[in-house]
Design an enzyme around this catalytic site. Structure first.
Site, short mmCIF file in Angstrom:
data_model
loop_
_atom_site.label_atom_id
_atom_site.label_comp_id
_atom_site.label_asym_id
_atom_site.label_seq_id
_atom_site.Cartn_x
_atom_site.Cartn_y
_atom_site.Cartn_z
N CYS A 210 -1.72 15.17 -8.05
CA CYS A 210 -1.68 13.70 -8.00
C CYS A 210 -2.18 13.04 -9.27
CB CYS A 210 -2.46 13.22 -6.78
SG CYS A 210 -1.85 13.93 -5.25
N GLU B 241 -15.54 8.84 -5.15
CA GLU B 241 -15.15 7.99 -6.29
C GLU B 241 -16.13 6.82 -6.44
OE1 GLU B 241 -11.12 6.59 -6.21
OE2 GLU B 241 -11.20 5.97 -8.32
N LYS C 33 -2.89 1.96 -3.70
CA LYS C 33 -2.37 2.77 -2.59
C LYS C 33 -2.48 2.08 -1.25
CE LYS C 33 -3.32 7.26 -4.79
NZ LYS C 33 -4.07 6.82 -5.99
N HIS D 3 0.46 6.79 -1.22
CA HIS D 3 0.09 7.74 -2.28
C HIS D 3 1.36 8.39 -2.83
CE1 HIS D 3 -1.93 10.48 -4.72
NE2 HIS D 3 -2.88 10.92 -3.90
#
Length: 415
Positions: A162, A313, A334, A339
Site C-alpha cells: 500500500c 500513526e 480513505k 483504501h
C-alpha cells in the site's frame, strides 16, 4: 539540486473519473462506498467496497487495446492521458528521452491472473491467453504509458504493497533532483476488487464488515472502526523540473520538497505498535526537505480505519511533532475513497497538492465517537478553508514499508 513541481494530475476514483469530479466529491464529503455488484458476494464476510463506476475504457483506448489490457492498466492509461493533457506538455517538441515513467501498484493485474487460472484449470495450458503475462505484470503500466506517448526516459514500477505509488513518486523526485529527467509521469493504480483478492483480505480479517451501513464503514480514528474498505482507481501525476516548467509557463499545483522511508522490521501485516517506523519515515522526510516540524501545517494520514494502524500513526505523529501535533490539521482521504492499496499513496499525494493549492483541508468522514487514543484534530466536523504552507502524506504497506512525502504550496503569481 534541482526542484520538482507538479504540473499535471489525472484521477480515476470511486468519487468520479476526473480530477474535477474527485475533488468536488472530496469537498462535499461524498462516500464512494457501495455494495459490490461485480460478483456473488453472499459467501464473503464483507459485502461492499469503494468501486470505480461509469468507467468506459474505450474513451481512452481502442477496442483491441482494451481486450488486451487488465483493468488496472486501463485505469492507469486513462489517468495518465488526463495528467499529460492537464500538464499541457507539447509532445511535438519535448525531448522524450528526458521524460520518465515510474508508477506503483501493489497487486497489478490480479483479475487477469484469476481469469487465466480458471482457463488453465478448465481448458488446459493451450487455451491460456498469449497476453496473460503482459496483462498481469505490474511493470506493464509504465511500459504502456511509454508506448502511448513515446517517453524514453527511466521506466519502471515500484512495489511495496500500500506504499507502492508513494515510493514511485519519491523515486520520480530523486530522478528529477539528480537531473536525469526533466519530467517523470508518476503515481499509481490498483484494480483488485476481485473474488480471490477479496477472499484473501476477508480471511485476514483486514476488512470492515459493517454490512448494514457501508457508507460509514471507513471510519478512521473512530473507536468503533473495524477494518478498512477496499478501494480502487488510479492517480497519475506529472512531476517536472521547476525551471523546465517555468520556461513553458506551466501551471504548478505544488512542489514536492522531500521524502523519507523506513521499515518496521516488526510483522508481516501489523504496524509497529508504537509507530516507530512511521515516525522515522516522517523524521527522514523532514530532514530531506530541510524543514522543522513546526513548519508543517497538515498531515494527510495513511488512516486506514484499522484498529492498530490508526493508533500507531497517531503515536508516530505525536512523537515527531511534539506539542505542535495539537496544531496540525489531520485527515484521512480513505474515509471517502476507501483504501486504494497500491494506488493510495498517489491519490493522497494528489489530494495534498490540491489542498495546498486551494487552501482547503477536507473532512475526515464518519468519526462519530473519536477514539481517545487518537487525540489529534482530524477535521471531523467539516473541511477547513485555511492557508497551508507544507503538507505531508503518509503511506504504509504490508511488510512494514513506510514512506512520507512532503509537499509545499507554490505561488504561481510570484514566480
Amino acid at each position: 539540486m534541482k526542484k520538482a513541481v507538479i504540473t499535471g494530475l489525472g484521477i480515476i476514483s470511486p468519487l468520479g473519473n476526473s480530477t474535477e469530479e474527485f475533488w468536488a466529491g472530496i469537498k462535499s464529503g461524498k462516500s464512494g462506498v457501495s455494495a459490490i455488484d461485480r460478483f456473488d458476494i453472499s459467501r464473503f464476510d464483507c459485502h461492499f467496497a469503494a468501486q470505480v463506476t461509469n468507467f468506459d475504457a474505450t474513451k481512452w483506448m481502442d477496442k483491441k487495446e482494451v481486450r488486451r489490457s487488465d483493468l488496472v492498466q486501463q485505469y492507469s492509461i486513462a489517468a495518465a492521458q488526463m495528467a499529460v493533457d492537464d500538464s499541457k506538455l507539447d509532445l511535438n517538441t519535448i525531448d522524450k528521452e528526458r521524460v520518465g515513467v515510474v508508477t506503483g501498484s501493489g497487486i497489478g493485474g490480479i483479475a487477469t491472473f484469476e481469469d487465466q487460472c480458471w482457463t488453465f484449470r478448465d481448458k488446459g495450458p493451450g487455451k491460456v491467453s498469449p497476453f496473460f503475462i503482459p496483462m498481469m505484470i505490474i511493470d506493464m503500466v509504465p511500459g504502456l504509458v511509454s508506448l502511448r506517448f513515446g517517453f524514453k526516459g527511466p521506466n519502471y514500477s515500484t512495489v511495496s504493497a500500500c506504499a507502492s505509488s508513494a515510493h514511485a513518486i519519491a523515486d520520480a523526485l530523486r530522478i528529477i533532483q539528480r537531473g536525469e529527467s526533466d519530467v517523470v509521469v508518476t503515481g499509481g493504480s490498483e484494480a483488485s476488487i476481485t473474488e480471490m483478492s477479496f477472499a484473501g483480505f476477508c480471511s485476514s480479517r483486514a476488512l470492515s464488515t459493517r454490512n448494514d451501513d457501508p457508507h460509514t464503514a471507513s471510519r478512521p480514528f473512530d473507536v468503533d472502526r473495524d477494518g478498512f474498505v477496499m478501494g480502487e482507481g488510479a492517480a497519475i501525476i506529472v512531476l517536472e523540473e521547476e525551471e523546465h516548467a517555468k520556461r513553458r509557463g506551466a501551471h504548478i499545483y505544488a512542489e514536492v520538497v522531500g521524502a523519507g522511508m523506513s521499515a518496521d522490521a516488526h510483522h508481516i501485516t501489523a504496524p509497529a505498535p508504537d509507530g516507530d517506523g512511521a515516525a522515522r519515515a516522517m523524521i527522514a522526510a523532514l530532514k530531506d526537505a530541510n524543514l522543522k516540524p513546526e513548519q508543517v501545517d497538515y498531515v494527510n494520514t495513511h488512516g486506514t480505519s484499522t484498529p492498530l494502524g490508526d493508533i500507531a500513526e497517531t503515536m508516530a505523529v505525536k512523537r515527531v511533532f511534539g506539542e505542535h501535533a495539537k496544531k496540525l490539521l489531520v485527515n484521512s482521504t480513505k474515509s471517502m475513497v476507501g483504501h486504494m492499496l497500491g494506488g493510495a499513496g498517489a491519490i493522497e499525494a494528489a489530494t495534498t497538492a490540491l489542498s495546498l493549492e486551494e487552501g482547503y483541508v477536507h473532512r475526515t468522514m464518519n468519526i462519530q465517537n473519536q477514539d481517545p487514543q487518537c487525540d489529534l484534530d482530524y477535521c471531523k466536523e467539516g473541511g477547513r478553508n485555511v492557508p497551508i504552507r507544507y503538507g505531508i502524506s503518509n503511506s504504509f504497506g504490508f511488510g512494514g514499508h513506510n514512506i512520507t512525502l512532503i509537499l509545499a504550496r507554490y505561488d504561481n503569481a510570484a514566480r
